[in-house]
Design a protein around this motif. Structure first.
Motif, mmCIF file in Angstrom:
data_model
loop_
_atom_site.group_PDB
_atom_site.id
_atom_site.type_symbol
_atom_site.label_atom_id
_atom_site.label_comp_id
_atom_site.label_asym_id
_atom_site.label_seq_id
_atom_site.Cartn_x
_atom_site.Cartn_y
_atom_site.Cartn_z
ATOM 1 N N CYS A 160 0.835 -1.206 0.000
ATOM 2 C CA CYS A 160 0.000 0.000 0.000
ATOM 3 C C CYS A 160 0.872 1.259 0.000
ATOM 4 N N ILE A 161 1.949 1.232 0.748
ATOM 5 C CA ILE A 161 2.878 2.376 0.770
ATOM 6 C C ILE A 161 3.483 2.585 -0.613
ATOM 7 N N ALA A 162 3.915 1.497 -1.273
ATOM 8 C CA ALA A 162 4.474 1.617 -2.623
ATOM 9 C C ALA A 162 3.434 2.180 -3.586
ATOM 10 N N PHE A 163 2.190 1.734 -3.446
ATOM 11 C CA PHE A 163 1.107 2.248 -4.280
ATOM 12 C C PHE A 163 0.872 3.733 -3.999
ATOM 13 N N ALA A 164 0.859 4.112 -2.724
ATOM 14 C CA ALA A 164 0.649 5.518 -2.349
ATOM 15 C C ALA A 164 1.788 6.401 -2.882
ATOM 16 N N ILE A 165 3.006 5.896 -2.830
ATOM 17 C CA ILE A 165 4.144 6.636 -3.389
ATOM 18 C C ILE A 165 3.929 6.856 -4.883
ATOM 19 N N ASP A 166 3.454 5.822 -5.558
ATOM 20 C CA ASP A 166 3.207 5.936 -6.992
ATOM 21 C C ASP A 166 2.110 6.956 -7.291
ATOM 22 N N ILE A 167 1.034 6.910 -6.538
ATOM 23 C CA ILE A 167 -0.066 7.864 -6.761
ATOM 24 C C ILE A 167 0.421 9.293 -6.505
ATOM 25 N N ASN A 168 1.165 9.497 -5.426
ATOM 26 C CA ASN A 168 1.709 10.819 -5.127
ATOM 27 C C ASN A 168 2.631 11.286 -6.252
ATOM 28 N N PHE A 169 3.496 10.401 -6.709
ATOM 29 C CA PHE A 169 4.415 10.725 -7.801
ATOM 30 C C PHE A 169 3.623 11.103 -9.059
ATOM 31 N N THR A 170 2.607 10.341 -9.368
ATOM 32 C CA THR A 170 1.792 10.594 -10.556
ATOM 33 C C THR A 170 1.104 11.955 -10.468
ATOM 34 N N LEU A 171 0.506 12.233 -9.322
ATOM 35 C CA LEU A 171 -0.184 13.518 -9.148
ATOM 36 C C LEU A 171 0.783 14.693 -9.250
ATOM 37 N N ARG A 172 1.951 14.513 -8.684
ATOM 38 C CA ARG A 172 2.943 15.589 -8.626
ATOM 39 C C ARG A 172 3.694 15.766 -9.948
ATOM 40 N N GLU A 173 4.080 14.661 -10.582
ATOM 41 C CA GLU A 173 4.962 14.726 -11.735
ATOM 42 C C GLU A 173 4.271 14.560 -13.089
ATOM 43 N N GLN A 174 3.300 13.654 -13.181
ATOM 44 C CA GLN A 174 2.724 13.340 -14.489
ATOM 45 C C GLN A 174 1.495 14.176 -14.836
ATOM 46 N N LEU A 175 0.634 14.431 -13.874
ATOM 47 C CA LEU A 175 -0.596 15.165 -14.206
ATOM 48 C C LEU A 175 -0.352 16.561 -14.770
ATOM 49 N N PRO A 176 0.658 17.304 -14.292
ATOM 50 C CA PRO A 176 0.915 18.602 -14.942
ATOM 51 C C PRO A 176 1.326 18.458 -16.417
ATOM 52 N N ILE A 177 2.059 17.397 -16.728
ATOM 53 C CA ILE A 177 2.439 17.146 -18.127
ATOM 54 C C ILE A 177 1.196 16.830 -18.940
ATOM 55 N N ASN A 178 0.334 15.981 -18.396
ATOM 56 C CA ASN A 178 -0.908 15.634 -19.095
ATOM 57 C C ASN A 178 -1.745 16.874 -19.370
ATOM 58 N N ALA A 179 -1.874 17.731 -18.381
ATOM 59 C CA ALA A 179 -2.672 18.953 -18.543
ATOM 60 C C ALA A 179 -2.071 19.857 -19.622
ATOM 61 N N PHE A 180 -0.753 19.992 -19.596
ATOM 62 C CA PHE A 180 -0.080 20.814 -20.609
ATOM 63 C C PHE A 180 -0.375 20.291 -22.013
ATOM 64 N N ILE A 181 -0.211 18.980 -22.198
ATOM 65 C CA ILE A 181 -0.421 18.387 -23.521
ATOM 66 C C ILE A 181 -1.883 18.490 -23.947
ATOM 67 N N ASN A 182 -2.793 18.209 -23.038
ATOM 68 C CA ASN A 182 -4.216 18.271 -23.380
ATOM 69 C C ASN A 182 -4.669 19.680 -23.730
ATOM 70 N N ASP A 183 -3.999 20.697 -23.182
ATOM 71 C CA ASP A 183 -4.361 22.089 -23.472
ATOM 72 C C ASP A 183 -3.699 22.634 -24.739
ATOM 73 N N LEU A 184 -2.747 21.894 -25.305
ATOM 74 C CA LEU A 184 -2.035 22.385 -26.487
ATOM 75 C C LEU A 184 -2.940 22.432 -27.716
ATOM 76 N N ASP A 185 -2.788 23.489 -28.479
ATOM 77 C CA ASP A 185 -3.374 23.559 -29.816
ATOM 78 C C ASP A 185 -2.242 23.190 -30.764
ATOM 79 N N LEU A 186 -2.243 21.967 -31.228
ATOM 80 C CA LEU A 186 -1.115 21.449 -32.001
ATOM 81 C C LEU A 186 -0.934 22.146 -33.347
ATOM 82 N N ASN A 187 -1.948 22.813 -33.820
ATOM 83 C CA ASN A 187 -1.846 23.525 -35.095
ATOM 84 C C ASN A 187 -1.259 24.927 -34.929
ATOM 85 N N ASN A 188 -1.217 25.439 -33.709
ATOM 86 C CA ASN A 188 -0.737 26.803 -33.462
ATOM 87 C C ASN A 188 0.212 26.835 -32.264
#
Length: 171
Positions: free
Chosen positions: A94-122
């Motif tokens: 459970c601790i390893a899973f919690a570390i992963d969730i924390n890492f994902t929220l902290r490190e990956q979700l901002p990248i996802n948001a950036f990419i999802n907000d991109l207008d790839l044509n401009n």
């Protein structure tokens, strides 16, 4: 009553084992089939908008907390046996899973948001440079998350081996 608790413990333990196995398997797929490493930044952004926008974001927003709740219930069911190896492996998983969730929220979700907000044509030059950096970071993030999920899964795989000893003690 002890038989009912024992059955409930097994059901939840095996249920969380399957869920974490599926989760680790999903990350294992990224490890053995690293599509992201073969795409240029624009192709990667298009790919990730599909993967995250139509699959990951919706499902992981449910699956992550759901697995956390199942973990919590399972740990509570084994709380009476807190000195057992089954409980220890369960908590460590459970601790390893919690570390992963924390890492994902902290490190990956901002990248996802950036990419999802991109207008790839401009895209601006700054956005293009940021995308290149985020692509490399996201690939690294999946490698880290694969390690976290694998540790959690392996610890959970060890826990059932001590159930019979645990249940013989409590009877």
């Amino acid at each position: 009553m002890a038989t009912f608790l024992s059955s409930l413990q097994k059901i939840f333990l095996y249920f969380i084992l399957v869920l974490i196995g599926l989760y680790a398997g999903m990350l294992f797929n990224h490890k053995i089939c690293p599509v992201e490493t073969q795409l240029n930044p624009i192709e990667y952004a298009k790919y990730w908008k599909i993967v995250d926008g139509t699959f990951m974001h919706e499902r992981m927003a449910i699956m992550g907390p759901g697995m956390g709740i199942i973990f919590a219930i399972t740990i509570l069911l084994f709380l009476k046996n807190w000195r057992s190896l089954t409980f220890l492996f369960l908590v460590l998983a459970c601790i390893a899973f919690a570390i992963d969730i924390n890492f994902t929220l902290r490190e990956q979700l901002p990248i996802n948001a950036f990419i999802n907000d991109l207008d790839l044509n401009n895209m601006t030059e700054v956005q293009t440079k940021q995308l290149i950096a985020f692509q490399a970071k996201a690939i690294s993030n999946f490698d880290t998350r694969f390690i976290h999920s694998s540790i959690s899964f392996l610890l959970l795989c060890l826990s059932p081996f001590f159930l019979n000893r645990l249940h013989k003690k409590s009877n």
